[in-house]
Write a protein that holds these residues in place. Structure first.
Motif, PDB file in Angstrom:
ATOM      1  N   ARG A  47      -8.643  28.455  64.980  1.00 56.32           N
ATOM      2  CA  ARG A  47      -8.281  29.831  65.338  1.00 56.32           C
ATOM      3  C   ARG A  47      -7.838  30.623  64.116  1.00 56.32           C
ATOM      4  NH1 ARG A  47      -3.817  32.767  66.416  1.00 56.32           N
ATOM      5  NH2 ARG A  47      -2.420  30.979  66.122  1.00 56.32           N
TER       6      ARG A  47
ATOM      7  N   PHE B  39     -11.906  31.502  63.389  1.00 54.03           N
ATOM      8  CA  PHE B  39     -12.220  32.466  64.446  1.00 54.03           C
ATOM      9  C   PHE B  39     -11.584  33.837  64.216  1.00 54.03           C
ATOM     10  CE2 PHE B  39     -12.346  28.449  67.263  1.00 54.03           C
ATOM     11  CZ  PHE B  39     -13.592  28.125  66.760  1.00 54.03           C
TER      12      PHE B  39
ATOM     13  N   MET C  92     -14.104  36.335  65.805  1.00 54.04           N
ATOM     14  CA  MET C  92     -14.709  35.596  66.928  1.00 54.04           C
ATOM     15  C   MET C  92     -13.686  35.513  68.060  1.00 54.04           C
ATOM     16  SD  MET C  92     -16.626  32.652  64.617  1.00 54.04           S
ATOM     17  CE  MET C  92     -17.295  31.747  66.024  1.00 54.04           C
ATOM     18  N   LYS C  93     -13.559  36.603  68.808  1.00 55.63           N
ATOM     19  CA  LYS C  93     -12.488  36.760  69.785  1.00 55.63           C
ATOM     20  C   LYS C  93     -12.707  35.956  71.070  1.00 55.63           C
ATOM     21  CE  LYS C  93     -11.536  41.444  68.100  1.00 55.63           C
ATOM     22  NZ  LYS C  93     -11.462  42.892  68.448  1.00 55.63           N
ATOM     23  N   ASP C  94     -13.912  35.494  71.284  1.00 54.90           N
ATOM     24  CA  ASP C  94     -14.216  34.800  72.538  1.00 54.90           C
ATOM     25  C   ASP C  94     -14.561  33.332  72.327  1.00 54.90           C
ATOM     26  OD1 ASP C  94     -13.899  36.994  74.344  1.00 54.90           O
ATOM     27  OD2 ASP C  94     -15.820  37.800  73.661  1.00 54.90           O
ATOM     28  N   THR C  95     -14.111  32.741  71.226  1.00 58.70           N
ATOM     29  CA  THR C  95     -14.412  31.342  70.929  1.00 58.70           C
ATOM     30  C   THR C  95     -13.130  30.523  70.951  1.00 58.70           C
ATOM     31  OG1 THR C  95     -16.251  32.045  69.516  1.00 58.70           O
ATOM     32  CG2 THR C  95     -15.501  29.775  69.296  1.00 58.70           C
ATOM     33  N   ALA C  96     -13.117  29.474  71.783  1.00 59.94           N
ATOM     34  CA  ALA C  96     -11.939  28.619  71.920  1.00 59.94           C
ATOM     35  C   ALA C  96     -12.356  27.346  72.650  1.00 59.94           C
ATOM     36  CB  ALA C  96     -10.828  29.349  72.677  1.00 59.94           C
TER      37      ALA C  96
ATOM     38  N   LEU D  44     -16.218  23.507  72.272  1.00 66.48           N
ATOM     39  CA  LEU D  44     -15.912  24.932  72.244  1.00 66.48           C
ATOM     40  C   LEU D  44     -16.764  25.720  73.234  1.00 66.48           C
ATOM     41  CD1 LEU D  44     -15.734  25.461  68.382  1.00 66.48           C
ATOM     42  CD2 LEU D  44     -13.795  25.588  69.960  1.00 66.48           C
TER      43      LEU D  44
ATOM     44  N   SER E  79     -18.117  29.822  73.708  1.00 63.82           N
ATOM     45  CA  SER E  79     -18.282  30.978  72.845  1.00 63.82           C
ATOM     46  C   SER E  79     -19.258  31.957  73.480  1.00 63.82           C
ATOM     47  CB  SER E  79     -18.785  30.530  71.464  1.00 63.82           C
ATOM     48  OG  SER E  79     -18.769  31.590  70.530  1.00 63.82           O
ATOM     49  N   THR E  80     -19.608  32.976  72.728  1.00 63.77           N
ATOM     50  CA  THR E  80     -20.587  33.973  73.146  1.00 63.77           C
ATOM     51  C   THR E  80     -21.669  34.073  72.079  1.00 63.77           C
ATOM     52  OG1 THR E  80     -19.413  35.782  72.039  1.00 63.77           O
ATOM     53  CG2 THR E  80     -18.811  35.315  74.338  1.00 63.77           C
TER      54      THR E  80
ATOM     55  N   ASP F  89     -20.232  36.019  69.082  1.00 62.05           N
ATOM     56  CA  ASP F  89     -19.359  35.236  68.198  1.00 62.05           C
ATOM     57  C   ASP F  89     -20.159  34.235  67.372  1.00 62.05           C
ATOM     58  OD1 ASP F  89     -17.217  36.591  69.218  1.00 62.05           O
ATOM     59  OD2 ASP F  89     -16.086  34.809  69.801  1.00 62.05           O
ATOM     60  N   TYR F  90     -21.074  33.546  68.022  1.00 66.64           N
ATOM     61  CA  TYR F  90     -21.852  32.525  67.321  1.00 66.64           C
ATOM     62  C   TYR F  90     -22.687  33.163  66.216  1.00 66.64           C
ATOM     63  CZ  TYR F  90     -23.605  27.732  67.100  1.00 66.64           C
ATOM     64  OH  TYR F  90     -23.872  26.451  66.704  1.00 66.64           O
TER      65      TYR F  90
END
Length: 269
Positions: free
Chosen positions: A70, A74, A79-83, A131, A133-134, A137-138
């Motif tokens: 993070r 990220f 990359m706000k939607d990766t976790a 993970l 993601s979107t 983000d990727y």
């Protein structure tokens, strides 16, 4: 111990399963009790090596793997939607996953987005496949790699480190197809592909029988997703699907590659 017995031991232990208790330390404790599939450097197998690297990141950084990713990757890249899970206020954007019907054509639900294990924090933060993601983000991550380690002013890696991804690290320049033992799973079953820093790399364009460039690197995901980065053509592609266990995934990726390169009107290679 025979290789089939070792494989069975890995399955029983559920190594690198996001529901495995004990986190990455627990995974390492389990791995320490299981023999190697083969002597290092003698063969290639789809393994839990990336998960082991996640454990090393924790030990060397003094942070949890999720916190390291993070703060070091990220957030700097936006990359706000990766976790490692989807928080409740984003769950309406999370897609369900499907798999082919056992008999006949069609798909059936494999993972319901509203009841998914990915809707809660995992017990084990898996670097090899944990993970969510979107595509946006990727693509930002891939653009950073394509740009030599930086994106929008954020320095993530040095250009010399990024260049290492275009090299083949298999012994004596061998290929994945040459070193994969019978029955072993591989995301790249065709010739002309070596293995780099956690991903495949094109080492012989002619042998792949596909359009591409030497040194391009790539990999695929469980739900038939795929990405590749072609530094010579200044090109990156992210392909997102949501069907797991599809026999068509390799054909789809080959077709996509052919369509992308066929559409080019200029080449830098």
């Amino acid at each position: 111990m025979m290789r089939t017995a070792v494989d069975a031991a890995y399955r029983r232990a559920k190594v690198a399963d996001r529901e495995s208790p004990g986190g990455l330390q627990g995974m390492i404790d389990q791995l320490a009790q299981i023999p190697l599939d083969f002597s290092p450097g003698t063969a290639w197998n789809y393994s839990v090596s990336i998960d082991v690297l996640g454990y090393l990141v924790e030990r060397l950084s003094g942070m949890s793997f999720a916190e390291f990713l993070r703060t070091r990757l990220f957030e700097p890249l936006g990359m706000k939607d990766t976790a490692f899970y989807v928080p409740s206020h984003k769950i309406d954007r999370f897609t369900s996953c499907y798999q082919p019907e056992t008999q006949g054509r069609g798909l059936k639900l494999q993972d319901d987005a509203r009841e998914s294990n990915y809707a809660k924090p995992p017990m084990l933060e898996s670097g090899g496949g944990g993970l969510v993601s979107t595509a946006h983000d990727y693509l930002r991550f891939c653009r950073m790699m394509l740009n030599g380690g930086t994106l929008d002013g954020a320095l993530i890696l040095s250009p010399k480190t990024v260049a290492l991804f275009s090299l083949n690290y298999l012994p004596d320049g061998r290929e994945v197809a040459d070193m994969s033992l019978p029955g072993m799973f591989s995301e790249s079953g065709y010739a002309g592909v070596g293995f780099s820093l956690g991903c495949g790399v094109n080492v012989n364009v002619a042998k792949t029988r596909l359009p591409g460039s030497l040194g391009e690197y790539f990999w695929g995901g469980a739900a038939a997703t795929a990405f590749w980065i072609d530094p010579k053509e200044e090109l990156t592609v992210v392909f997102m699907t949501q069907v797991i266990g599809s026999e068509a995934r390799l054909t789809l990726r080959r077709d996509l590659r052919t369509l992308v390169y066929s559409a080019m009107t200029e080449s830098f290679a």
